[in-house]
Design a protein around this motif. Structure first.
Motif, PDB file in Angstrom:
ATOM      1  N   LYS A   3     -28.957   9.771  45.148  1.00 36.00           N
ATOM      2  CA  LYS A   3     -28.985  10.725  46.244  1.00 36.00           C
ATOM      3  C   LYS A   3     -28.519  12.073  45.697  1.00 36.00           C
ATOM      4  N   THR A   4     -29.227  13.134  46.007  1.00 30.26           N
ATOM      5  CA  THR A   4     -28.851  14.466  45.552  1.00 30.26           C
ATOM      6  C   THR A   4     -28.081  15.175  46.646  1.00 30.26           C
ATOM      7  N   ILE A   5     -26.915  15.672  46.282  1.00 33.39           N
ATOM      8  CA  ILE A   5     -26.080  16.435  47.218  1.00 33.39           C
ATOM      9  C   ILE A   5     -26.077  17.885  46.756  1.00 33.39           C
ATOM     10  N   ARG A   6     -26.348  18.779  47.643  1.00 37.06           N
ATOM     11  CA  ARG A   6     -26.339  20.210  47.326  1.00 37.06           C
ATOM     12  C   ARG A   6     -25.120  20.847  47.973  1.00 37.06           C
ATOM     13  N   ASP A   7     -24.361  21.563  47.146  1.00 35.65           N
ATOM     14  CA  ASP A   7     -23.183  22.263  47.656  1.00 35.65           C
ATOM     15  C   ASP A   7     -22.889  23.458  46.760  1.00 35.65           C
ATOM     16  N   ASN A   8     -21.791  24.114  46.994  1.00 32.49           N
ATOM     17  CA  ASN A   8     -21.369  25.262  46.194  1.00 32.49           C
ATOM     18  C   ASN A   8     -22.451  26.348  46.179  1.00 32.49           C
ATOM     19  N   TYR A   9     -22.998  26.663  47.343  1.00 30.44           N
ATOM     20  CA  TYR A   9     -24.047  27.661  47.452  1.00 30.44           C
ATOM     21  C   TYR A   9     -23.511  29.036  47.068  1.00 30.44           C
ATOM     22  N   ARG A  10     -24.333  29.809  46.388  1.00 28.55           N
ATOM     23  CA  ARG A  10     -23.896  31.134  45.972  1.00 28.55           C
ATOM     24  C   ARG A  10     -25.118  31.974  45.604  1.00 28.55           C
TER      25      ARG A  10
END
Length: 121
Positions: A3-10
């Protein structure tokens, strides 16, 4: 299952250095000043900004010839060959130019490259 988790958007900004003289691009303090100016402008004009972090890449080069900084390993010295300048070569010795090798050796009391030989062994 993966499962791919996307976070730390910038958002990452890169300064437009095309209009600047070459000396600002090669001067770390001048570039930091340019980044600080951009940071002030972003904070003044853009809502929703939590943090502005200046970042840059670093690479090591020879101060004499500007080649990428490489040094001999113990395996290089043991193996010999074109990477080794002469019988006095040792681990940690620069692998780029004679000036760097002589500077390294002078600091450590190792005999300098043979001036008469002029070429690497």
């Amino acid at each position: 299952m993966k499962k791919t988790i996307r976070d730390n958007y910038r958002i990452e900004l890169s300064p437009d250095t095309f209009g600047h003289r070459r000396n600002i691009v090669d001067d770390h303090n001048a570039m930091r000043g340019l980044l600080a100016d951009i940071e002030r402008q972003v904070r003044r004009h853009v809502d929703g900004v939590h943090q502005v972090l200046p970042r840059w890449d670093s690479r090591d080069v020879c101060s004499h010839c500007d080649c990428g900084w490489e040094t001999l390993t113990a395996a290089d010295v043991a193996k010999g060959g074109h990477a080794v300048a002469d019988k006095h070569s040792t681990e940690g010795e620069p692998a780029c130019c004679e000036k760097a090798i002589d500077e390294f050796r002078a600091e450590r009391g190792i005999p300098l490259l043979d001036a008469e030989a002029g070429e690497r062994a």
